[in-house]
Design a protein around this motif. Structure first.
Motif, PDB file in Angstrom:
ATOM      1  N   PHE A 117      23.593  64.738 -16.249  1.00  0.00           N
ATOM      2  CA  PHE A 117      22.184  64.247 -16.275  1.00  0.00           C
ATOM      3  C   PHE A 117      20.945  65.128 -16.145  1.00  0.00           C
ATOM      4  O   PHE A 117      19.952  65.198 -17.127  1.00  0.00           O
ATOM      5  N   VAL A 148      18.346  66.321 -19.226  1.00  0.00           N
ATOM      6  CA  VAL A 148      16.831  66.310 -19.265  1.00  0.00           C
ATOM      7  C   VAL A 148      16.439  67.838 -19.302  1.00  0.00           C
ATOM      8  O   VAL A 148      15.523  67.837 -19.943  1.00  0.00           O
ATOM      9  N   GLN A 188       2.835  63.707 -20.563  1.00  0.00           N
ATOM     10  CA  GLN A 188       3.897  62.855 -21.254  1.00  0.00           C
ATOM     11  C   GLN A 188       3.731  61.356 -20.703  1.00  0.00           C
ATOM     12  O   GLN A 188       4.534  61.229 -19.648  1.00  0.00           O
ATOM     13  N   THR A 189       3.578  60.386 -21.416  1.00  0.00           N
ATOM     14  CA  THR A 189       3.134  59.321 -20.949  1.00  0.00           C
ATOM     15  C   THR A 189       3.980  58.018 -21.337  1.00  0.00           C
ATOM     16  O   THR A 189       3.479  57.045 -21.836  1.00  0.00           O
ATOM     17  N   GLY A 190       5.210  58.363 -21.571  1.00  0.00           N
ATOM     18  CA  GLY A 190       6.079  57.250 -22.099  1.00  0.00           C
ATOM     19  C   GLY A 190       7.406  57.703 -21.906  1.00  0.00           C
ATOM     20  O   GLY A 190       7.740  58.868 -21.857  1.00  0.00           O
ATOM     21  N   MET A 191       8.398  56.746 -21.692  1.00  0.00           N
ATOM     22  CA  MET A 191       9.916  57.222 -21.579  1.00  0.00           C
ATOM     23  C   MET A 191      10.656  56.310 -22.651  1.00  0.00           C
ATOM     24  O   MET A 191      11.996  56.658 -22.715  1.00  0.00           O
ATOM     25  N   GLY A 192      10.038  55.590 -23.665  1.00  0.00           N
ATOM     26  CA  GLY A 192      11.151  55.465 -24.692  1.00  0.00           C
ATOM     27  C   GLY A 192      11.708  53.894 -24.385  1.00  0.00           C
ATOM     28  O   GLY A 192      12.121  53.570 -25.667  1.00  0.00           O
ATOM     29  N   GLY A 193      11.434  53.297 -23.388  1.00  0.00           N
ATOM     30  CA  GLY A 193      12.009  51.952 -23.201  1.00  0.00           C
ATOM     31  C   GLY A 193      11.708  50.853 -23.936  1.00  0.00           C
ATOM     32  O   GLY A 193      12.296  49.798 -24.092  1.00  0.00           O
ATOM     33  N   ALA A 194      10.389  51.019 -24.529  1.00  0.00           N
ATOM     34  CA  ALA A 194       9.863  49.784 -25.228  1.00  0.00           C
ATOM     35  C   ALA A 194      10.302  49.789 -26.773  1.00  0.00           C
ATOM     36  O   ALA A 194       9.777  49.029 -27.583  1.00  0.00           O
ATOM     37  N   PHE A 218      21.674  56.859 -16.861  1.00  0.00           N
ATOM     38  CA  PHE A 218      20.551  55.892 -16.247  1.00  0.00           C
ATOM     39  C   PHE A 218      21.164  54.702 -15.883  1.00  0.00           C
ATOM     40  O   PHE A 218      20.816  53.785 -14.871  1.00  0.00           O
ATOM     41  N   ILE A 249      12.268  62.268 -15.326  1.00  0.00           N
ATOM     42  CA  ILE A 249      13.499  61.515 -15.264  1.00  0.00           C
ATOM     43  C   ILE A 249      14.110  61.343 -14.154  1.00  0.00           C
ATOM     44  O   ILE A 249      14.220  60.071 -13.560  1.00  0.00           O
ATOM     45  N   SER A 289      11.978  59.435 -11.417  1.00  0.00           N
ATOM     46  CA  SER A 289      11.900  58.124 -11.459  1.00  0.00           C
ATOM     47  C   SER A 289      12.777  57.314 -11.153  1.00  0.00           C
ATOM     48  O   SER A 289      13.030  56.193 -10.449  1.00  0.00           O
ATOM     49  N   ASP A 292       5.969  58.768 -11.509  1.00  0.00           N
ATOM     50  CA  ASP A 292       7.451  59.048 -11.792  1.00  0.00           C
ATOM     51  C   ASP A 292       7.709  57.408 -12.171  1.00  0.00           C
ATOM     52  O   ASP A 292       8.892  57.038 -12.244  1.00  0.00           O
ATOM     53  N   ASN A 293       7.074  56.614 -12.416  1.00  0.00           N
ATOM     54  CA  ASN A 293       7.305  55.079 -12.760  1.00  0.00           C
ATOM     55  C   ASN A 293       6.401  54.692 -13.748  1.00  0.00           C
ATOM     56  O   ASN A 293       5.169  55.147 -13.983  1.00  0.00           O
ATOM     57  N   GLY A 294       6.611  53.139 -14.091  1.00  0.00           N
ATOM     58  CA  GLY A 294       5.653  52.722 -14.957  1.00  0.00           C
ATOM     59  C   GLY A 294       4.636  51.750 -14.629  1.00  0.00           C
ATOM     60  O   GLY A 294       3.969  51.218 -15.165  1.00  0.00           O
ATOM     61  N   HIS A 351       1.857  55.350 -18.485  1.00  0.00           N
ATOM     62  CA  HIS A 351       3.066  55.465 -19.375  1.00  0.00           C
ATOM     63  C   HIS A 351       2.861  54.261 -19.935  1.00  0.00           C
ATOM     64  O   HIS A 351       2.127  53.009 -19.609  1.00  0.00           O
ATOM     65  N   VAL A 352       3.003  54.234 -21.365  1.00  0.00           N
ATOM     66  CA  VAL A 352       3.286  53.345 -22.098  1.00  0.00           C
ATOM     67  C   VAL A 352       4.391  52.379 -22.221  1.00  0.00           C
ATOM     68  O   VAL A 352       4.530  51.097 -22.198  1.00  0.00           O
ATOM     69  N   ASP A 353       5.573  53.150 -21.729  1.00  0.00           N
ATOM     70  CA  ASP A 353       6.602  52.228 -21.486  1.00  0.00           C
ATOM     71  C   ASP A 353       7.515  53.106 -20.524  1.00  0.00           C
ATOM     72  O   ASP A 353       7.367  54.484 -20.420  1.00  0.00           O
ATOM     73  N   ASP A 354       8.532  52.611 -19.593  1.00  0.00           N
ATOM     74  CA  ASP A 354       9.430  53.234 -18.919  1.00  0.00           C
ATOM     75  C   ASP A 354      10.902  53.208 -19.650  1.00  0.00           C
ATOM     76  O   ASP A 354      10.527  53.122 -20.658  1.00  0.00           O
ATOM     77  N   TYR A 355      11.762  53.314 -19.020  1.00  0.00           N
ATOM     78  CA  TYR A 355      13.276  53.386 -19.548  1.00  0.00           C
ATOM     79  C   TYR A 355      13.761  51.786 -19.842  1.00  0.00           C
ATOM     80  O   TYR A 355      14.405  51.797 -20.803  1.00  0.00           O
ATOM     81  N   ASN A 356      13.113  51.072 -19.246  1.00  0.00           N
ATOM     82  CA  ASN A 356      13.285  49.491 -19.411  1.00  0.00           C
ATOM     83  C   ASN A 356      12.522  48.882 -20.528  1.00  0.00           C
ATOM     84  O   ASN A 356      13.033  47.926 -20.987  1.00  0.00           O
ATOM     85  N   GLY A 357      11.385  48.932 -20.795  1.00  0.00           N
ATOM     86  CA  GLY A 357      10.187  48.268 -21.437  1.00  0.00           C
ATOM     87  C   GLY A 357       9.003  48.867 -21.184  1.00  0.00           C
ATOM     88  O   GLY A 357       8.821  49.798 -20.626  1.00  0.00           O
ATOM     89  N   PRO A 358       8.220  47.987 -21.610  1.00  0.00           N
ATOM     90  CA  PRO A 358       6.582  47.861 -21.419  1.00  0.00           C
ATOM     91  C   PRO A 358       6.405  48.662 -20.203  1.00  0.00           C
ATOM     92  O   PRO A 358       6.696  47.954 -18.997  1.00  0.00           O
ATOM     93  N   PHE A 385       0.952  49.561 -21.711  1.00  0.00           N
ATOM     94  CA  PHE A 385       1.627  49.310 -22.919  1.00  0.00           C
ATOM     95  C   PHE A 385       0.727  48.730 -23.926  1.00  0.00           C
ATOM     96  O   PHE A 385       0.484  48.871 -25.294  1.00  0.00           O
TER      97      PHE A 385
END
Lengths: 269, 197
Positions: free
Chosen positions: A8, A12, A229-235, A259, B3, B6, B83-85, B108-115, B119
């Motif tokens: 992991f 990263v 870096q303000t997003g992690m791609g989950g949406a 994850f 990551i 988080s 480190d969180n949404g 953040h606009v999204d985290d690993y799970n969603g918005p 967002f």
């Protein structure tokens, strides 16, 4: 468990390396920053031309431009009266030689009949938590001065027109400063001057000696080297786009696995 | 790094609903407050008024109600983000919201799970209001001037973070497609706002 974790971490690290390569900011490396300051008390509003093109129109006394990004090298800087439309002879012009990665202030100084362009190199860095300041003696008829603490030591000594001093790094805070002649007579009270942390200032003494005033320019405030870096791609529903990108596919898979593993752990705790 | 942190954090906290109302966020304690206030000394004519450390952000138009944490630059000279949404980061080496200059907040606009918390930031419109409450429980209102999206690496950093005569606050988040091989979104959104006088 350890193995998954290590994998992991590798993923990263790898992806951050790719991020750097893919999106390295490659402009700016051959450029310099130049701003132009109008510090001539009796000169009219002016237009500033660089290499024959208007970059600033209608700059008046105590106006300064934002920094312009210009390629390193030689540039023709010309100042025209604002009503001349760049026609005829400039009030003054000069060849400015600038180096990549540097920042400059070009100040139009002196009374109109003796207008000159004074060039200074600006600082774009300051130690963490500190403040940095320099002064410019841009008052054509004012005597040689010191700038220092009221009732205390001089921070800048023996500045005479049209000198712009080197920077001094100080503790951030509020200072009771004054501009005084070399015999200690105060010519301008600057009590309560706040110098913020992580900030670089130029304080120019401008106007004629009778109307001396301090013009504070902020040269630099703390900023990162790139946007965060303000997003992690989950949406993003388009997981497919991820998976198609060759190596990215492998990485993404492992990443998701890692994850999911950690999510499960978190639910148990 | 981001990551890992988080994931660790998720195990400690169970808050997951992002755009939920005050009840859920008000319970979250802000833990990291590595701040040194410089504003103790009495000021006569300072360049900026008393502006405290921001603690909370509310954006009624898009139902944001979130804690604000102070963050610094990391060793690569990049702004550290939460480190969180749920939390919003305030760029502490810069200006406090309400003081002269550009204050910067990022979420953040999204985290690993969603918005995530920002967002819906792209839905803001000029004139929308943003409320910042500081450490002294003083609430300031900022008004949206404009929204700009920039391709990664092309945002005007000095315009966003640099010197400024007015009392501005800029909100940052990611936008555009998520590029998994680069590990980031392809654009950055900046919402430029000014303090309501």
């Amino acid at each position: 468990m350890k193995k998954v974790f290590a994998l992991f971490v590798t993923v990263v690290l790898l992806s951050s390396v790719f991020a750097l390569e893919a999106f390295a900011d490659n402009h700016g490396s051959d450029e310099a920053m130049v701003r132009i300051a109008h510090a001539s008390p009796d000169a009219p509003a002016v237009d500033v031309y660089v290499n024959g093109e208007a970059v600033v129109e209608g700059a008046a006394f105590k106006d300064a431009t934002d920094y312009l990004n210009l390629p390193a090298g030689d540039h023709e800087v010309a100042i025209y009266p604002a009503d001349a439309n760049g026609e005829g002879d400039p009030v003054i012009s000069t060849t400015l030689t600038i180096e990549a990665g540097m920042a400059y202030t070009v100040a139009a100084v002196g009374m109109l009949e003796n207008l000159a362009l004074e060039v200074a190199t600006d600082s774009m860095e300051v130690s963490d938590g500190m403040t940095k300041v320099r002064v410019g003696h841009l008052s054509p008829d004012a005597p040689t001065v010191d700038v220092g603490l009221i009732g205390g030591d001089a921070l800048f000594s023996g500045a005479s027109f049209p000198a712009i001093t080197d920077y001094q790094e100080l503790e951030a805070g509020t200072y009771d400063l004054e501009i005084r002649t070399e015999d200690g007579t105060q010519v301008l009270d600057l009590s309560g001057t706040t110098l913020e942390a992580n900030t670089v200032y130029s304080v120019f003494a401008v106007n004629t000696a009778d109307n001396l005033e301090a013009w504070v320019l902020t040269d630099y405030t703390a900023m990162p080297s790139e946007m965060p870096q303000t997003g992690m791609g989950g949406a993003q529903s388009g997981m497919n786009t991820m998976l198609m990108t060759g190596l990215g596919a492998m990485l993404a898979g492992v990443l998701l696995a890692g994850f999911a593993f950690n999510r499960r752990r978190s639910h148990q705790s | 790094m981001l990551i890992l942190a988080s994931v660790d954090n998720e195990s400690a906290e169970t808050v997951s609903s992002v755009s939920s109302e005050a009840e859920s966020t008000s319970g979250i304690q802000v833990e990291k407050v590595p701040l040194t206030s410089q504003d103790e000394e009495p000021e006569e004519e300072s360049l900026s008024p008393e502006a405290g450390t921001p603690k909370h952000i509310r954006i009624p138009a898009i139902k944001v109600n979130a804690p604000v944490i102070a963050t610094d630059l990391d060793e690569n000279n990049e702004m550290i983000v939460p480190d969180n949404g749920e939390e919003v980061a305030w760029f502490e080496p810069g200006r406090e919201p309400g003081s002269q200059g550009n204050a910067v907040l990022a979420g953040h606009v999204d985290d690993y799970n969603g918005p995530a918390v920002f967002f819906d930031l792209e839905k803001l419109q000029p004139g929308d209001e943003i409320e910042i409450t500081d450490e002294n429980d003083v609430t300031m209102t900022f008004v949206v001037d404009k929204l700009e999206a920039y391709p990664l690496g092309e945002a005007p950093l000095r315009e966003v973070f640099g010197p400024e005569d007015d009392r501005k606050m800029n909100l940052l988040t990611c936008t555009g497609l998520y590029n998994a091989s680069a590990g980031t979104h392809e654009e950055r959104l900046v919402v430029y706002t000014t303090l309501q006088q």
